[in-house]
Design a protein around this motif. Sequence first.
Motif, PDB file in Angstrom:
ATOM      1  N   LEU A 109       6.639  -3.324  -7.311  1.00 11.58           N
ATOM      2  CA  LEU A 109       6.869  -1.893  -6.524  1.00 11.58           C
ATOM      3  C   LEU A 109       7.202  -2.161  -5.112  1.00 11.58           C
ATOM      4  O   LEU A 109       6.497  -3.187  -4.267  1.00 11.58           O
ATOM      5  CB  LEU A 109       5.663  -1.081  -6.599  1.00 11.58           C
ATOM      6  CG  LEU A 109       5.587   0.200  -5.890  1.00 11.58           C
ATOM      7  CD1 LEU A 109       6.602   0.948  -6.479  1.00 11.58           C
ATOM      8  CD2 LEU A 109       4.233   0.832  -5.910  1.00 11.58           C
ATOM      9  N   CYS A 110       8.444  -1.987  -4.843  1.00 13.54           N
ATOM     10  CA  CYS A 110       8.938  -2.439  -3.515  1.00 13.54           C
ATOM     11  C   CYS A 110       9.077  -1.258  -2.523  1.00 13.54           C
ATOM     12  O   CYS A 110       9.484  -0.231  -2.647  1.00 13.54           O
ATOM     13  CB  CYS A 110      10.356  -3.019  -3.667  1.00 13.54           C
ATOM     14  SG  CYS A 110      10.465  -4.225  -4.952  1.00 13.54           S
ATOM     15  N   LYS A 111       8.896  -1.503  -1.392  1.00 10.01           N
ATOM     16  CA  LYS A 111       8.945  -0.498  -0.161  1.00 10.01           C
ATOM     17  C   LYS A 111      10.254  -1.028   0.545  1.00 10.01           C
ATOM     18  O   LYS A 111      10.293  -1.873   1.401  1.00 10.01           O
ATOM     19  CB  LYS A 111       7.726  -0.533   0.746  1.00 10.01           C
ATOM     20  CG  LYS A 111       8.062   0.580   1.720  1.00 10.01           C
ATOM     21  CD  LYS A 111       6.696   0.459   2.852  1.00 10.01           C
ATOM     22  CE  LYS A 111       6.886   1.525   3.875  1.00 10.01           C
ATOM     23  NZ  LYS A 111       5.863   1.593   4.614  1.00 10.01           N
ATOM     24  N   ILE A 112      11.266   0.118   0.531  1.00  5.33           N
ATOM     25  CA  ILE A 112      12.404  -0.290   1.329  1.00  5.33           C
ATOM     26  C   ILE A 112      12.610   0.901   2.352  1.00  5.33           C
ATOM     27  O   ILE A 112      12.741   1.807   1.857  1.00  5.33           O
ATOM     28  CB  ILE A 112      13.673  -0.206   0.248  1.00  5.33           C
ATOM     29  CG1 ILE A 112      13.342  -1.441  -0.662  1.00  5.33           C
ATOM     30  CG2 ILE A 112      14.831  -0.730   0.992  1.00  5.33           C
ATOM     31  CD1 ILE A 112      14.491  -1.376  -1.794  1.00  5.33           C
ATOM     32  N   GLU A 113      12.536   0.315   3.491  1.00  2.00           N
ATOM     33  CA  GLU A 113      12.599   1.580   4.699  1.00  2.00           C
ATOM     34  C   GLU A 113      11.309   2.558   4.543  1.00  2.00           C
ATOM     35  O   GLU A 113      10.382   2.082   4.113  1.00  2.00           O
ATOM     36  CB  GLU A 113      13.950   2.211   4.844  1.00  2.00           C
ATOM     37  CG  GLU A 113      15.195   1.346   4.824  1.00  2.00           C
ATOM     38  CD  GLU A 113      15.025   0.441   6.347  1.00  2.00           C
ATOM     39  OE1 GLU A 113      14.227   0.906   7.031  1.00  2.00           O
ATOM     40  OE2 GLU A 113      15.863  -0.435   6.512  1.00  2.00           O
ATOM     41  N   GLU A 114      11.536   3.714   4.274  1.00  2.00           N
ATOM     42  CA  GLU A 114      10.316   4.550   3.955  1.00  2.00           C
ATOM     43  C   GLU A 114      10.548   5.159   2.532  1.00  2.00           C
ATOM     44  O   GLU A 114      10.145   6.223   1.976  1.00  2.00           O
ATOM     45  CB  GLU A 114      10.398   5.691   4.682  1.00  2.00           C
ATOM     46  CG  GLU A 114       9.971   5.325   6.097  1.00  2.00           C
ATOM     47  CD  GLU A 114       8.908   4.507   6.567  1.00  2.00           C
ATOM     48  OE1 GLU A 114       7.903   4.981   5.589  1.00  2.00           O
ATOM     49  OE2 GLU A 114       8.675   3.462   7.130  1.00  2.00           O
ATOM     50  N   ARG A 115      11.389   4.484   1.474  1.00  2.16           N
ATOM     51  CA  ARG A 115      11.585   4.815   0.224  1.00  2.16           C
ATOM     52  C   ARG A 115      10.650   3.745  -0.740  1.00  2.16           C
ATOM     53  O   ARG A 115      10.541   2.454  -0.341  1.00  2.16           O
ATOM     54  CB  ARG A 115      13.057   4.810  -0.353  1.00  2.16           C
ATOM     55  CG  ARG A 115      13.931   5.872   0.578  1.00  2.16           C
ATOM     56  CD  ARG A 115      13.401   7.281  -0.111  1.00  2.16           C
ATOM     57  NE  ARG A 115      13.739   7.327  -1.413  1.00  2.16           N
ATOM     58  CZ  ARG A 115      15.069   7.235  -1.961  1.00  2.16           C
ATOM     59  NH1 ARG A 115      16.076   7.369  -1.300  1.00  2.16           N
ATOM     60  NH2 ARG A 115      14.974   7.518  -3.528  1.00  2.16           N
ATOM     61  N   ALA A 116      10.470   4.223  -1.944  1.00  2.00           N
ATOM     62  CA  ALA A 116       9.733   3.198  -2.802  1.00  2.00           C
ATOM     63  C   ALA A 116      10.787   3.149  -3.969  1.00  2.00           C
ATOM     64  O   ALA A 116      11.243   3.990  -4.665  1.00  2.00           O
ATOM     65  CB  ALA A 116       8.449   3.819  -3.391  1.00  2.00           C
ATOM     66  N   PHE A 117      10.845   1.906  -4.695  1.00  4.70           N
ATOM     67  CA  PHE A 117      11.756   1.718  -5.668  1.00  4.70           C
ATOM     68  C   PHE A 117      10.942   0.464  -6.721  1.00  4.70           C
ATOM     69  O   PHE A 117      10.187  -0.018  -6.259  1.00  4.70           O
ATOM     70  CB  PHE A 117      12.938   0.894  -5.276  1.00  4.70           C
ATOM     71  CG  PHE A 117      13.915   1.927  -4.684  1.00  4.70           C
ATOM     72  CD1 PHE A 117      14.921   2.860  -5.369  1.00  4.70           C
ATOM     73  CD2 PHE A 117      13.741   2.128  -3.385  1.00  4.70           C
ATOM     74  CE1 PHE A 117      15.591   3.842  -4.627  1.00  4.70           C
ATOM     75  CE2 PHE A 117      14.655   3.084  -2.613  1.00  4.70           C
ATOM     76  CZ  PHE A 117      15.588   3.997  -3.159  1.00  4.70           C
ATOM     77  N   ASP A 139       2.050   5.839  -1.082  1.00  3.71           N
ATOM     78  CA  ASP A 139       0.487   5.970  -0.491  1.00  3.71           C
ATOM     79  C   ASP A 139       0.056   4.691  -0.843  1.00  3.71           C
ATOM     80  O   ASP A 139      -0.962   4.091  -0.049  1.00  3.71           O
ATOM     81  CB  ASP A 139      -0.090   7.137  -1.067  1.00  3.71           C
ATOM     82  CG  ASP A 139       0.433   8.663  -0.527  1.00  3.71           C
ATOM     83  OD1 ASP A 139       1.100   8.641   0.610  1.00  3.71           O
ATOM     84  OD2 ASP A 139       0.307   9.677  -1.196  1.00  3.71           O
ATOM     85  N   ARG A 140       0.103   4.069  -1.845  1.00  5.20           N
ATOM     86  CA  ARG A 140      -0.573   2.798  -2.408  1.00  5.20           C
ATOM     87  C   ARG A 140      -0.026   2.032  -1.718  1.00  5.20           C
ATOM     88  O   ARG A 140      -1.006   0.951  -1.151  1.00  5.20           O
ATOM     89  CB  ARG A 140      -0.121   2.694  -4.043  1.00  5.20           C
ATOM     90  CG  ARG A 140      -0.749   1.629  -4.741  1.00  5.20           C
ATOM     91  CD  ARG A 140      -0.562   1.331  -5.937  1.00  5.20           C
ATOM     92  NE  ARG A 140      -1.132   0.381  -6.855  1.00  5.20           N
ATOM     93  CZ  ARG A 140      -0.889  -0.175  -8.000  1.00  5.20           C
ATOM     94  NH1 ARG A 140       0.040   0.478  -8.561  1.00  5.20           N
ATOM     95  NH2 ARG A 140      -1.347  -1.065  -8.347  1.00  5.20           N
ATOM     96  N   LEU A 141       1.408   1.774  -1.287  1.00  5.54           N
ATOM     97  CA  LEU A 141       1.747   0.672  -0.645  1.00  5.54           C
ATOM     98  C   LEU A 141       0.934   0.857   0.807  1.00  5.54           C
ATOM     99  O   LEU A 141       0.982  -0.415   1.449  1.00  5.54           O
ATOM    100  CB  LEU A 141       3.285   0.523  -0.444  1.00  5.54           C
ATOM    101  CG  LEU A 141       4.031   0.035  -1.848  1.00  5.54           C
ATOM    102  CD1 LEU A 141       5.276   0.641  -1.778  1.00  5.54           C
ATOM    103  CD2 LEU A 141       3.705  -1.326  -1.976  1.00  5.54           C
ATOM    104  N   ASN A 142       1.177   2.050   1.671  1.00  4.98           N
ATOM    105  CA  ASN A 142       0.694   2.011   2.997  1.00  4.98           C
ATOM    106  C   ASN A 142      -0.615   1.868   2.870  1.00  4.98           C
ATOM    107  O   ASN A 142      -1.268   1.656   4.297  1.00  4.98           O
ATOM    108  CB  ASN A 142       0.961   3.558   3.348  1.00  4.98           C
ATOM    109  CG  ASN A 142       2.645   3.768   3.352  1.00  4.98           C
ATOM    110  OD1 ASN A 142       3.264   2.663   3.639  1.00  4.98           O
ATOM    111  ND2 ASN A 142       3.156   4.927   3.364  1.00  4.98           N
ATOM    112  N   SER A 143      -1.528   2.111   2.111  1.00  2.00           N
ATOM    113  CA  SER A 143      -2.866   1.864   2.058  1.00  2.00           C
ATOM    114  C   SER A 143      -3.429   0.474   2.156  1.00  2.00           C
ATOM    115  O   SER A 143      -4.487   0.222   2.629  1.00  2.00           O
ATOM    116  CB  SER A 143      -3.873   2.625   0.870  1.00  2.00           C
ATOM    117  OG  SER A 143      -3.439   1.695  -0.408  1.00  2.00           O
TER     118      SER A 143
END
Length: 846
Positions: A109-117, A139-143
């Motif tokens: 699970l990758c965070k690219i800028e403010e998107r998730a792919f 939310d999961r990544l930002n936590s």
Amino acid sequence: MFKMSIRATRPLRAIAMLTTWLLSANVTSAISQPQCTVTRYDDSSGIAQWYVTQIVQDRQGLMWFATWNGLNRFDGYELVNFKSSAGDNVDMPSDRFRDMMLTDDGNLLCKIEERAFVFDTRTYKFAALPAEAEKKALDRLNSRIIIDRPMSDTIEHRDQFGVTWAIGRDGTISYLADGHWNPYPHSLGRHRYLLYGATDSQGNVWLRCDDAIFKLTFSRKHLSLLPQDKPQHVRALYLDSRQRYWVSTRDDATIRLFDKHNRPLGYLGNDGRLHQNYTTFGSPVYHIMQDSDGRYWLSSKSGGLFRLEERAECVFDVQQFRHDTADAASPSNDNIYGAAEDHLDRLWIATFDGGINCMTSAGTFVHKNNGLHYPTDDATRVRQIHITDDGTLLAATTSGLLVADVSHNDIDSIEFKLHKRDAKRKTSLASNAVMYVLEDSRHRLFVCTESGGVDQIMTDDLLADSLEFRHFNTSTGGLPTDITLCAYEADSAIVVAGDGQLVKLYPDAGRYVAFGSSFWKKTFRYSEAAPLQLPDGRRVLGLQNGALAIADSDMHKSNYAPPIAITSISMHNGARDFAVTSLDTLTLATPEQRDISITFAALDYAEVGNIDYAYQLNDDESWQTIGRQHSATFLNMLPGTYRLKIRSTNSDGVWTDNTLTLVIVVVPTFWETTWAKALWTLLAALTILAIFCTLHYIISLKRRQKELHEAYLTLLNARRSEQPSTPADDGQPAMLKMKPDDEIFMQRAMAFIEEHISDSNINIGDMADATATSRSGLNRKMKQLLGVTPLDFIREARIRKACAMLKEGAMVKDVAYACGFTDVVYFRKCFKADVGKTPTEYRDDN
């Protein structure tokens, strides 16, 4: 799924900037000092961008680095870059990966800028998420911990050996021992920030900083270097009766003493006293021993022999014995390499130019110049002497192995036998340059040679005229090196100091385990000094630049079994497919795909450069060892199902049970199927049958033509003599029935021939008219029925008539005219060509 784009694939040029840190501590420090190897990776190593934001290990064991230029996959050998590309149908805002984590299903699970792919680790493709799923993913990544925040004061890690390590913000490394933090001698260096990345399944710690990645690999080996004021070649080691050990160096001629607690006592000076400051003895000592009376004997190069008697604690009376040309009872040479005491209290001395000397109880030296029966001047350079319990002396010389019985008092009767390499005898000594002789606890004798490996003496009678040796070297596969300097016994094995490595030899099993620079994380060059066991149980081995102390318990290699992953597959020299790590079956559907190259990796991140590989294509085939190569190529594979098995060693060089199996199915074309083979077989059988039938028909036709031909010739002859062999009512041979049209044709032809056989002007046109056919039709019909042309048949009919007339005694001339020949000479020529005799000879014979 959307198509994945690979922007760059760059091999790892040198697993870059590898820094191996090994403790060079004082012997008095903890002998179980932990070790840490640090490897640095940055953009010069192949990382797509130096700014790394996250590190993850997937379920296959591959490492993934999220960077500001896409994802990097690392298998220990190469870094491969995966990112967005035009036309891949994935609307990624950029390739700046700000975070990454492993999902429950094994994807990234990758965070690219403010998107998730999501990056699928099976297909290696990026995919967008539905709006609601993307919100939950963000939310999961930002936590999680904010990745750009500098770490606290330290990162703590407990390694697989139970040691707790601390890495400070300033890059310092320390470990916890005996309740205290101990600084490690090296650091990672200062960085703007230093963050924890991941701990892989092997226990390696991965850290990221502002411009690189660090990998920390931990080990625990009881290894230390004896302290020296400056690195020197250690030439002699000895443990005396008071549990003190002596260390002598060659180049600066020092002798240093340590007590049983590994505390240095001082340097021995030539005045017989210990000095706390650096002091030279004056002569380089090559061997130290203590005799049964407690006296010390020091063998020195160029300084002769020294005898030391201890009159007070570490205070010695020193006496020197040197070669004196005026004294025949003095040593034969001042270059003395070693000594040994026999059970009669005599001292046998090895000199390097003067052969063997015997020092008697009277203090005189007996040698080849004054009474010792020495075999030859070839064995004058002696390195070491070993005496067995039964009084057999074995001497290592540059010319071979010297053996003698020294169990009796009569020195004059001692005979020396020199055993050398024999080019005509495989069981002779492997090399004449003998370095060392070792007797183990089972009284087996092993001979270390300079270039022939280790030889075990197999002959029970050491005094025999010829000795049999068993060889352990590179030729026999018993050792990885032919250079062997010295040896000692440990753990039911013989440990041999070779060319830059220690080798544990198991003679009964005929196998070995090598411990080189990759195992110790440092390169050691061993000296000829006889190994020593310290009071604390460790072994000390002389080095070219010091002395190494190790524990027997650390002479064991890791049993870690690294998982093997298929990292890429290329077909027919095409582009490499990296989405194969989860592949268990590979199907090759077209003939163009039958040339394949498979790349694989054992995921042991400790030291991939020491891993060997082997593969097996079918269960009934032998394993193909390919060394450090981690790829295999198969060309023009035949249709069928294969089970490719791949196995490897770990980074310690130990073969492990980590076999990976890939099923390869080569799909046959129609013409390679069973049905096609059956069809080809049927066609071949039909072709053979057709050929057989055609040949049978031709043979039958030829036979019928021949029979019919012969029958009609006979019929003509019979009619002429008015004795037909068949009924005259139909003019056809009785047993050769033909079609009605053919019968009519032959009747007309026979009538014409019979009427005109004596006519020399007969022609084909007249015969064609008589048979109511054309000239070509006549020729074709005669060939079809009789196998001959009309002219040939007429000629044969005339010859048959001539034979019949000659048998009746007719004159040759009359026969020629009666048979249609106008020239008697031509008749004779034609008759002889057909019959093989002249007309006259034929008439006379018949």
